[in-house]
Design an enzyme around this catalytic site. Structure first.
Site, PDB file in Angstrom:
ATOM      1  N   THR A   1       0.830  -1.206   0.000  1.00 58.89           N
ATOM      2  CA  THR A   1       0.000   0.000   0.000  1.00 58.89           C
ATOM      3  C   THR A   1       0.864   1.255   0.000  1.00 58.89           C
ATOM      4  O   THR A   1       0.631   2.192  -0.778  1.00 58.89           O
ATOM      5  CB  THR A   1      -0.946   0.002   1.208  1.00 58.89           C
ATOM      6  OG1 THR A   1      -1.820  -1.132   1.130  1.00 58.89           O
ATOM      7  CG2 THR A   1      -1.782   1.275   1.246  1.00 58.89           C
TER       8      THR A   1
ATOM      9  N   GLN B   1       0.515  -9.628  -5.593  1.00 62.33           N
ATOM     10  CA  GLN B   1      -0.054 -10.973  -5.627  1.00 62.33           C
ATOM     11  C   GLN B   1       0.795 -11.941  -6.447  1.00 62.33           C
ATOM     12  O   GLN B   1       0.701 -13.155  -6.280  1.00 62.33           O
ATOM     13  CB  GLN B   1      -1.475 -10.928  -6.210  1.00 62.33           C
ATOM     14  CG  GLN B   1      -2.349 -12.107  -5.861  1.00 62.33           C
ATOM     15  CD  GLN B   1      -2.623 -12.247  -4.379  1.00 62.33           C
ATOM     16  OE1 GLN B   1      -2.249 -13.219  -3.751  1.00 62.33           O
ATOM     17  NE2 GLN B   1      -3.288 -11.245  -3.802  1.00 62.33           N
TER      18      GLN B   1
ATOM     19  N   SER C   1       4.636  -6.860  -1.547  1.00 62.07           N
ATOM     20  CA  SER C   1       4.214  -6.898  -0.154  1.00 62.07           C
ATOM     21  C   SER C   1       4.896  -8.060   0.553  1.00 62.07           C
ATOM     22  O   SER C   1       4.932  -9.177   0.028  1.00 62.07           O
ATOM     23  CB  SER C   1       2.692  -7.074  -0.076  1.00 62.07           C
ATOM     24  OG  SER C   1       2.271  -7.248   1.262  1.00 62.07           O
ATOM     25  N   GLY C   2       5.425  -7.811   1.752  1.00 64.16           N
ATOM     26  CA  GLY C   2       6.134  -8.852   2.476  1.00 64.16           C
ATOM     27  C   GLY C   2       5.259 -10.001   2.929  1.00 64.16           C
ATOM     28  O   GLY C   2       5.625 -11.170   2.808  1.00 64.16           O
TER      29      GLY C   2
ATOM     30  N   CYS D   1      -9.059  -5.853   1.509  1.00 63.05           N
ATOM     31  CA  CYS D   1      -9.255  -4.428   1.769  1.00 63.05           C
ATOM     32  C   CYS D   1     -10.733  -4.036   1.722  1.00 63.05           C
ATOM     33  O   CYS D   1     -11.103  -2.958   2.158  1.00 63.05           O
ATOM     34  CB  CYS D   1      -8.454  -3.602   0.772  1.00 63.05           C
ATOM     35  SG  CYS D   1      -8.935  -3.894  -0.942  1.00 63.05           S
TER      36      CYS D   1
END
Length: 334
Positions: A72, A182, A202-203, A327
């Site tokens: 994000t 993703q 994203s981790g 989300c």
């Protein structure tokens, strides 16, 4: 009753290798990586090793990796930086505003941030959720600051024609940002070979800790930082780096680089089994592109049934699943 966790599209359980690396870092690393004393230098070495591990997974140079708090923030930094760069270069419309191009299936973080920066052109997708690269390129105007295209969709799993979009944007001299949150760890990614300007990951989607991520910034590209206040991350993202968490991200990335291909093959076989069995039931439809899709994601629709009832039934049966993107959990919008 044993449970089956089938919500990896939302978040992946922390990998043991990442947990072990974080515990060791929390125990042994106490210094600020920006300091030159022994404790600080030990943290700096660990931080840069993590950067190299992430870069190796994504086919990038370590200096192109900017650590963030997650996809994000990476997306917000990409949108903001692109808009600021375009404005400084006079890439604006008659009203002095920049334009950003997004596909209709982008994550809400991309859409909302782009809308906040100025006018947005939304490019539609086909019935499988796939965009036409030529339509994306046709949406570019003289005021376009950036084009945003996700690698793979977070709900139906459709993989987009990223290579064609990136190549077309490079020909037109327009920045292109790829949301790979993703896709990273699920499909091979070679950032430098792809030629994209920006790529966000994203981790926790990789089995690393939540609160970690990265924005890859093509070598030579200068963008205004989203967060100001310090010179961390080579003055590209202010704030003391959470070294232990990023060490965990690096360990997860290293493991995925080694085992990701086998994991993806196994996930694809499992997904096919679920998809085949489910669609044999009356009223069940499989969504997403049948030929271009992520290996680990299955999206099903059930005629005449609200998803909440199905999810609660699955949960009682020991299966954790979800409807839509994480989300949108609190939203009542379709």
């Amino acid at each position: 009753m044993s449970r089956a966790y089938l919500d990896h599209a939302s978040t992946v359980p922390l990998r043991p290798a990442a947990r072990e690396a974080m515990v060791a870092a929390l125990t042994d690393l106490t210094g600020d990586p920006g300091r030159i004393h022994e404790e600080g230098m030990a943290s700096r070495v660990a931080l840069e090793q993590a950067r190299e591990q992430v870069a190796a997974l994504l086919g990038a140079r370590s200096r192109e990796v900017v650590f963030t708090s997650g996809a994000t923030e990476s997306i917000a930094a990409a949108v903001f930086g692109a808009a600021e760069r375009a404005t400084a270069r006079g890439v604006v419309d008659a009203d002095g505003r920049t334009n950003q191009v997004v596909t209709a299936v982008e994550h809400s973080a991309v859409r909302f941030d782009a809308e906040r920066s100025g006018p947005v052109t939304v490019v539609p997708v086909d019935r499988h959720g796939r965009v036409d690269a030529d339509e994306v390129l046709a949406a570019i105007t003289p005021a376009t600051a950036a084009v945003h295209v996700q690698w793979g969709n977070h709900e139906v799993g459709t993989v987009q024609p990223v290579e064609a979009v990136v190549a077309g944007c490079r020909e037109r001299g327009v920045l292109v940002h790829v949301d790979a949150a993703q896709a990273a760890g699920r499909v091979p990614i070679a950032f430098d070979d792809l030629g994209a300007d920006l790529l966000s990951v994203s981790g926790h989607k990789l089995g690393g800790p939540a609160g970690t991520g990265a924005l890859l910034v093509r070598r030579g590209l200068r963008l205004a930082p989203l967060l100001l206040g310090g010179d961390q991350e080579r003055a590209r993202r202010a704030g003391l780096e959470p070294v232990a968490a990023l060490v965990g991200l690096g360990a997860a990335a290293e493991e995925v680089a080694r085992t990701g291909a086998d994991e993806a093959t196994r996930a694809a076989a499992q997904a096919d089994r679920i998809r085949t069995a489910a669609t044999e039931l009356p009223g069940v439809t499989s969504y997403g592109d049948p030929a271009h899709r992520l290996p680990h994601l299955v999206c099903l629709g059930i005629d005449g049934v609200e998803p909440q009832g199905v999810l609660l039934g699955l949960d009682r049966a020991g299966v954790a699943a979800h409807s839509g993107s994480a989300c949108a959990t609190e939203s009542l919008e379709p």
